[in-house]
Design an enzyme around this catalytic site. Structure first.
Site, PDB file in Angstrom:
ATOM      1  N   CYS A 128       0.831  -1.197   0.000  1.00 43.99           N
ATOM      2  CA  CYS A 128       0.000   0.000   0.000  1.00 43.99           C
ATOM      3  C   CYS A 128       0.862   1.242   0.000  1.00 43.99           C
ATOM      4  CB  CYS A 128      -0.967   0.014   1.184  1.00 43.99           C
ATOM      5  SG  CYS A 128      -0.296   0.748   2.679  1.00 43.99           S
ATOM      6  N   ASP A 183      17.070  26.275 -30.698  1.00 43.80           N
ATOM      7  CA  ASP A 183      18.325  26.500 -31.405  1.00 43.80           C
ATOM      8  C   ASP A 183      18.014  26.378 -32.905  1.00 43.80           C
ATOM      9  OD1 ASP A 183      21.143  26.601 -31.957  1.00 43.80           O
ATOM     10  OD2 ASP A 183      21.082  24.436 -32.238  1.00 43.80           O
TER      11      ASP A 183
END
Length: 749
Positions: free
Chosen positions: A25, A438
């Site tokens: 859990c 770029d």
């Protein structure tokens, strides 16, 4: 105003990957993390509840980590190779089958008990016949609970020894109390009012059946979520055909050494990374790059292990094996990203860690309130409501909400040729407001090519190109290579020249068959006395379009113009259009001159340009945008753009299938397509929506379920929640979260 997003670095090498055994859990996450962090030498820990794994960074022995986990009730197996991953998959399948069998056994005993109770088949408690019957039922129920739910009780005890509480604690307390109360009632029924003498044996085993079935379904759904990893691992062939002592023999792929010669036949998977030394073929690299078009490969070309040779047989020399292969790096990157925790997941883990103790407190308070103020039999009501609170309130759905979505999304991205290396950056991608590109190699191809050949009167395109190529054939300049390549592609015969001379920054001059030939810019022509008054406008036109024009002159008379440019990639315009449609501003930064940069930006549809920027200045451009409140994504080649990629909220490194280990990017695009950037942002947005859906569903479930289980509706509507329904609801909440996360596998990008 947009807010800059903090970034956390992924766990880096040296690191150890563990498969955690016994973690059931979300409350277990904090316990496991604390246990591992307590080991000397550990620097960082990431525990992923979605795939029950942990990545531990630091100089530490695996056995020390195992010992620390065993002290708090868990165990672990070290995951080092593809074989370990396959073993983990087998272990998960065995766990799935085991949970199904346990659930079936519990249901086979609990359902008849429940149906018999409804139909009033069983003798009442408090009678001699009833005492004998229910004593046998108690013993059989205990045996069934031991077989089908023993892991809950052992897990609860181990967690308690470690000073923690988890799902096992809730289930063990709820079902254990049901069995104990029912057993006590058998012998002490005469001390209780008749209404309080109801046994809850069927509730105990059916709750275990539901929760165990939910665990099985969750295990299977988690397996679907990690299907991308399994597919990547499945790419690795088991054997390779090596050439040894002049003979071709099949050996296990683990036995291949660097430098060994390997034969790859049509239809076979390439076993390791290498370089073709003989032969020619086309290779399907789609599973690694997301690109469906086969790639042509010849002598000197690099091939990637795991890709498929479609046609043609070739010999290759192994250059990277084992953990060094591209495929191994991809698997490791995906696993690391799936284990990384974005900020939202760390917050949820903190909530889950305190949730179980809070629920135990609520259950105790519920018991006291019903026992003190409830109607008769108050003890029976107190017991049923407190047990229902314990069973329904497990925080599994809350703990799964984020990691399972990240896990599915990262796997989906990998199948599309996108490697996500950083969970926080992936989450931040959904909030990008500006993307900085770029130019060279990102927006454009990165290598110039001839875009136009314009002959003047008396000349042809091929003749102009042929003469220019003759002058440039021995040059290594990129523009020269473009001209020679274009001439050869047109089948032009390149003629040798004499008296060749290069004029720095201007062009070249030579003689061919006694004729004086010049090729270069206008400065060269003016220096040599060539009249260019009629071609200046042509030069300016090409320059305005971002192209580099060069003039060919024969015997001091212009013969033609050749324009060369680093052209925009075919899909860059579409990618930029998609980004703008998503409400994202697009910038371009480049070291190129202003005129060329603006021409490229105009053609590509880019919003803003900064030209003549040095590589180290690109990071300052990103920083300035962030100061203005923008959440910035930087897209570059990962080499000269490294500072800007690191500065950005999200760094997208444009790579190829063979250079994916670009350490400066948070997200690596394994092929040159800029379209992968909007794809990543779309996937990030879909993932964030999915996480919010999961968290909202889990939150609503827990906030509404606990009061209802505690009996909030009883005073108004006379409604109490059955503990068995609570068990089914708790199990199904986790399954629902995992199923919703799996929808990300089918998101349209």
């Amino acid at each position: 105003m947009a807010v800059a997003v903090e970034r956390s670095e992924p766990v880096e090498e040296p690191s150890i990957r563990l498969s955690i055994i016994g973690m059931r859990c979300a409350g277990c996450v904090k316990t496991v993390e604390n246990a591992l962090k307590g080991v000397a030498g550990v620097k960082a820990v990431n525990v992923n509840f979605a795939d029950h794994s942990a990545v531990v960074a630091g100089e530490v022995e695996p056995e020390a980590l195992r010992a620390a986990l065993q002290e708090v009730g868990y165990d672990a197996a070290v995951m080092e190779s593809f074989e370990d991953l396959e073993a983990q998959e087998r272990m998960e399948e065995e766990r799935y089958q085991s949970l199904l069998r346990k659930s079936a056994v519990a249901a086979a005993w609990g359902i008849p008990l429940m149906v018999g109770g409804w139909l009033d088949w069983w003798p009442p408690i408090g009678t001699p016949r009833g005492s004998d019957f229910w004593s046998i039922v108690s013993l059989v129920t205990f045996a069934v609970m031991y077989h089908s739910g023993g892991h809950f009780f052992s897990g609860a005890v181990k967690a308690l020894r470690g000073g923690a509480a988890n799902m096992d604690t809730l289930i063990a307390m709820g079902t254990g109390a049901a069995w104990l109360y029912s057993t006590i009632v058998i012998d002490f029924a005469h001390f209780l009012p008749p209404e309080a003498t109801h046994p809850y044996f069927e509730a105990a085993v059916i709750i275990i059946a539901f929760v165990t079935l939910g665990g099985a379904l969750e295990t299977r759904a988690r397996g679907r979520a990690s299907s991308a990893i399994r597919k990547l691992i499945g790419l690795q062939p088991k054997t390779a055909r090596v050439v040894r002592n002049g003979r071709e023999i099949d050996v296990p792929v683990e036995a291949v050494t660097v430098g060994e010669i390997i034969r790859v036949r049509p239809g076979e998977k390439i076993p390791v990374d290498g370089e073709i030394i003989e032969g020619y073929s086309s290779v399907d690299e789609s599973m690694l790059t997301g690109e469906s078009i086969p790639v042509e490969k010849g002598v000197g070309d690099e091939v990637i292990g795991g890709t498929v040779n479609l046609r043609g047989s070739f010999l290759m020399r192994a250059t990277r094996i084992g953990r060094d292969t591209v495929l191994a790096h991809i698997v490791e990157s995906v696993r690391r990203a799936q284990s990384s925790k974005p900020e939202i997941a760390r917050l949820v883990d903190q909530v889950a860690a305190v949730f179980v103790p809070v629920v135990v407190g609520i259950a105790a308070l519920t018991f006291l309130v019903w026992w003190t103020f409830g109607p008769e039999p108050s003890l029976g009501y107190a017991f049923v409501t407190s047990m229902t609170v314990l069973v329904i309130a497990c925080p599994c759905a809350l703990g799964l909400a984020t990691p399972i979505s990240i896990m599915v999304a990262v796997g989906r991205a990998a199948q599309n040729g996108i490697l996500i290396r950083n969970g926080d950056a992936f989450q931040a991608a959904a909030r990008l407001t500006t993307v900085v590109l770029d130019k060279t190699g990102t927006v454009t191809e990165g290598k110039p090519r001839v875009t136009a050949v314009e002959p003047f009167q008396g000349w042809t395109e091929d003749r102009v190109l042929q003469l220019a190529a003759g002058l440039e054939v021995n040059s290594e300049h990129p523009l020269a290579e473009a001209i020679v390549s274009e001439a050869r592609s047109r089948g032009c015969e390149i003629e040798p020249v004499t008296d060749f001379e290069a004029v720095t920054g201007k062009g070249v001059r030579a003689k061919l068959d006694g004729r004086r030939i010049l090729f270069g810019n206008l400065a060269l022509m003016e220096e040599e006395g060539v009249d260019c008054s009629g071609v200046a406008a042509v030069f300016d036109d090409y320059a305005e379009r971002g192209q580099t024009p060069m003039l060919l002159a024969v015997d001091d008379r212009p013969a033609g113009v050749i324009a060369v440019a680093d052209t925009i990639k075919p899909d860059s315009k579409a990618a930029i259009r998609q980004l703008r449609e998503m409400g994202i501003k697009v910038w371009m930064v480049t070291g190129d001159n202003e005129k060329t940069a603006r021409a490229i930006a105009r053609e590509a549809g880019i919003d803003a340009v900064q030209a003549q920027v040095l590589p180290e200045q690109k990071a300052e451009v990103v920083r300035n945008l962030q100061r203005r409140g923008e959440v910035v994504g930087m897209v570059g080649d990962g080499i000269n753009d490294a500072p800007a990629l690191a500065q950005a909220n999200v760094g997208f490194a444009i790579g190829t299938g063979t250079d994916i280990a670009i350490e400066s990017g948070d997200i690596v695009i394994m092929q040159g397509s800029l379209l992968k950037v909007p794809e990543t942002i779309k996937l990030s947005r879909a993932t964030l929506r999915n996480i919010k859906q999961n968290l909202l569903g889990a939150f609503i479930y827990n906030v509404s379920a606990i009061p209802i289980a505690a009996g909030l509706l009883y005073p108004f509507f006379g409604i109490l929640l059955n503990p068995m329904i609570a068990g089914a609801a708790m199990a199904m909440s986790s399954v629902t979260v995992v199923t919703n996360a799996n929808r990300l596998r089918y998101v349209r990008l």
